[in-house]
Design a protein around this motif. Structure first.
Motif, mmCIF file in Angstrom:
data_model
loop_
_atom_site.group_PDB
_atom_site.id
_atom_site.type_symbol
_atom_site.label_atom_id
_atom_site.label_comp_id
_atom_site.label_asym_id
_atom_site.label_seq_id
_atom_site.Cartn_x
_atom_site.Cartn_y
_atom_site.Cartn_z
ATOM 1 N N ILE A 115 0.844 -1.196 0.000
ATOM 2 C CA ILE A 115 0.000 0.000 0.000
ATOM 3 C C ILE A 115 0.886 1.256 0.000
ATOM 4 C CG2 ILE A 115 -1.963 -1.143 1.087
ATOM 5 C CD1 ILE A 115 -1.155 0.222 3.725
ATOM 6 N N VAL A 116 0.481 2.230 -0.793
ATOM 7 C CA VAL A 116 1.278 3.444 -1.002
ATOM 8 C C VAL A 116 0.380 4.659 -0.798
ATOM 9 C CG1 VAL A 116 2.601 4.787 -2.687
ATOM 10 C CG2 VAL A 116 2.836 2.299 -2.620
ATOM 11 N N PRO A 117 0.827 5.637 -0.002
ATOM 12 C CA PRO A 117 0.000 6.834 0.208
ATOM 13 C C PRO A 117 -0.017 7.707 -1.034
ATOM 14 C CG PRO A 117 2.131 7.105 1.277
ATOM 15 C CD PRO A 117 2.086 5.689 0.774
ATOM 16 N N PRO A 118 -1.062 8.520 -1.191
ATOM 17 C CA PRO A 118 -1.118 9.429 -2.342
ATOM 18 C C PRO A 118 -0.066 10.522 -2.203
ATOM 19 C CG PRO A 118 -2.874 9.946 -0.803
ATOM 20 C CD PRO A 118 -2.208 8.703 -0.280
ATOM 21 N N GLY A 119 0.167 11.219 -3.291
ATOM 22 C CA GLY A 119 1.137 12.305 -3.240
ATOM 23 C C GLY A 119 2.363 12.000 -4.076
ATOM 24 N N GLY A 151 -8.914 2.771 -2.420
ATOM 25 C CA GLY A 151 -10.108 2.140 -1.876
ATOM 26 C C GLY A 151 -9.945 0.652 -1.618
ATOM 27 N N LEU A 152 -8.804 0.069 -2.017
ATOM 28 C CA LEU A 152 -8.585 -1.358 -1.801
ATOM 29 C C LEU A 152 -7.582 -1.636 -0.680
ATOM 30 C CD1 LEU A 152 -8.403 -2.597 -5.507
ATOM 31 C CD2 LEU A 152 -10.342 -2.726 -3.925
ATOM 32 N N TYR A 157 -6.741 3.194 5.721
ATOM 33 C CA TYR A 157 -5.885 3.701 4.641
ATOM 34 C C TYR A 157 -6.727 3.906 3.369
ATOM 35 C CZ TYR A 157 -2.239 2.011 7.764
ATOM 36 O OH TYR A 157 -1.434 1.786 8.856
ATOM 37 N N ALA A 158 -7.868 4.497 3.534
ATOM 38 C CA ALA A 158 -8.841 4.596 2.443
ATOM 39 C C ALA A 158 -8.310 5.351 1.233
ATOM 40 C CB ALA A 158 -10.120 5.267 2.957
ATOM 41 N N GLY A 162 -3.916 0.362 -3.269
ATOM 42 C CA GLY A 162 -3.833 -1.016 -2.791
ATOM 43 C C GLY A 162 -4.342 -2.008 -3.823
ATOM 44 N N TRP A 163 -4.461 -3.263 -3.397
ATOM 45 C CA TRP A 163 -4.856 -4.365 -4.279
ATOM 46 C C TRP A 163 -5.999 -5.161 -3.661
ATOM 47 C CZ3 TRP A 163 -2.578 -3.919 -8.836
ATOM 48 C CH2 TRP A 163 -1.303 -3.326 -8.908
#
Length: 304
Positions: A115-119, A151-152, A157-158, A162-163
């Motif tokens: 999972i990777v944060p936005p930005g 959303g995944l 961590y909405a 993600g996957w």
């Protein structure tokens, strides 16, 4: 006068032999007449040397320069502006990065991130893209790094990428992701100028769980799989019907996923899949050591 008389005598002798037909009784008599002529000519001494033969140029095989090697890669896509690919990593499109080794290859790694944060910048993104680019180039393998969907990711961590790792999410999104991977593969083949004949699918953290789900359900055709810092999964109805593929599982001693990773190994071994499990004194996330070992493991089975 003796020289002139001798010359006249030779001329008359040769003329008589040329003009007068041979009165040979058989073919065997002809060689005897020729030997007599040779004896008479030799008795008069050596003749003046004739003109030297004209030298001929040596015959040499035509040589041609070796063909120029095809450029690698064959083409470069237009520059793509995207926050997904860090500096030094090429962008295939807005949501996909890629890395190519220095020399042509027909092997491809599809790597699924955690999972990777936005930005524009995040440590997670910098780490996994750097790890994949370095390890794949060192192994001489092309790499695709597609992006998941917002959303995944797990609860809390909405807004992160993600996957689909759970059953319902996989059923809803799995096939669409696989179709997207195939499209990205074709785009990279166009750029590289080759068709990839070996394809490996691996991931770390959330991507490892999705890679495991794809393998256990037969969701994607691959020559090898890898789950790093992740695992999970139970035997599926499809598993018994699938052709076993080499599956690498790596995790850190300071990570909490060890039990899940070992459980995945047990499920795969029960189905007859070749599995390598490796534990290293590291924490969570993508690590070059995992990919180095995975490439070596996959290649061992490619040669069989």
């Amino acid at each position: 006068m003796r020289g002139a008389a001798a010359g006249l005598w030779i001329t008359r002798l040769i003329t008589a032999l040329v003009i007068v037909p041979c009165a040979c009784n058989s073919a065997a008599d002809a060689p005897t007449s020729r030997r007599a002529l040779a004896h008479d000519v030799a008795a008069l001494g050596p003749s003046a040397p004739g003109p030297a033969p004209t030298p001929t140029a040596p015959i040499t095989a035509a040589t041609s320069a070796p063909p120029e090697p095809a450029p690698w890669p064959r083409a470069r896509p237009p520059r793509v502006e995207t926050d997904w690919c860090i500096d030094g990593i090429d962008a295939l499109d807005e949501e996909t990065c890629y890395a190519l080794p220095d020399a042509p290859t027909r092997a491809l790694l599809i790597y699924l991130h955690g999972i990777v944060p936005p930005g524009k910048e995040s440590q997670q993104k910098i780490n996994f893209e750097t790890v994949v680019a370095r390890a794949s180039r060192r192994a001489g393998v092309a790499a695709l790094m597609p992006r998941g969907k917002v959303g995944l990711a797990p609860k809390g961590y909405a807004s992160w990428w993600g996957w689909p790792t759970g059953g319902p999410a996989y059923e809803k999104h799995g096939a669409a992701f696989v179709a997207t991977f195939a499209e990205k593969r074709r785009k990279l083949e166009d750029i590289a100028g080759v068709s990839f004949s070996r394809v490996y699918v691996a991931g770390s953290s959330s991507g490892a769980f999705f890679a495991a789900a794809l393998a256990l359900r037969g969701g994607i055709d691959a020559d090898g799989f890898g789950a790093m810092s992740g695992g999970g999964g139970q035997a599926t109805p499809e598993l018994a019907k699938l052709e076993p593929r080499p599956f690498y599982i790596g995790f850190g001693a300071h990570d909490a996923v060890g039990r899940s990773a070992r459980a995945l190994a047990g499920v795969l071994r029960g189905a007859g899949w070749p599995v390598r499990v490796a534990e290293h004194p590291v924490g969570h996330g993508a690590k070059e050591i995992y990919l180095d070992e995975a490439f070596a493991f996959w290649r061992e089975h490619d040669a069989r």
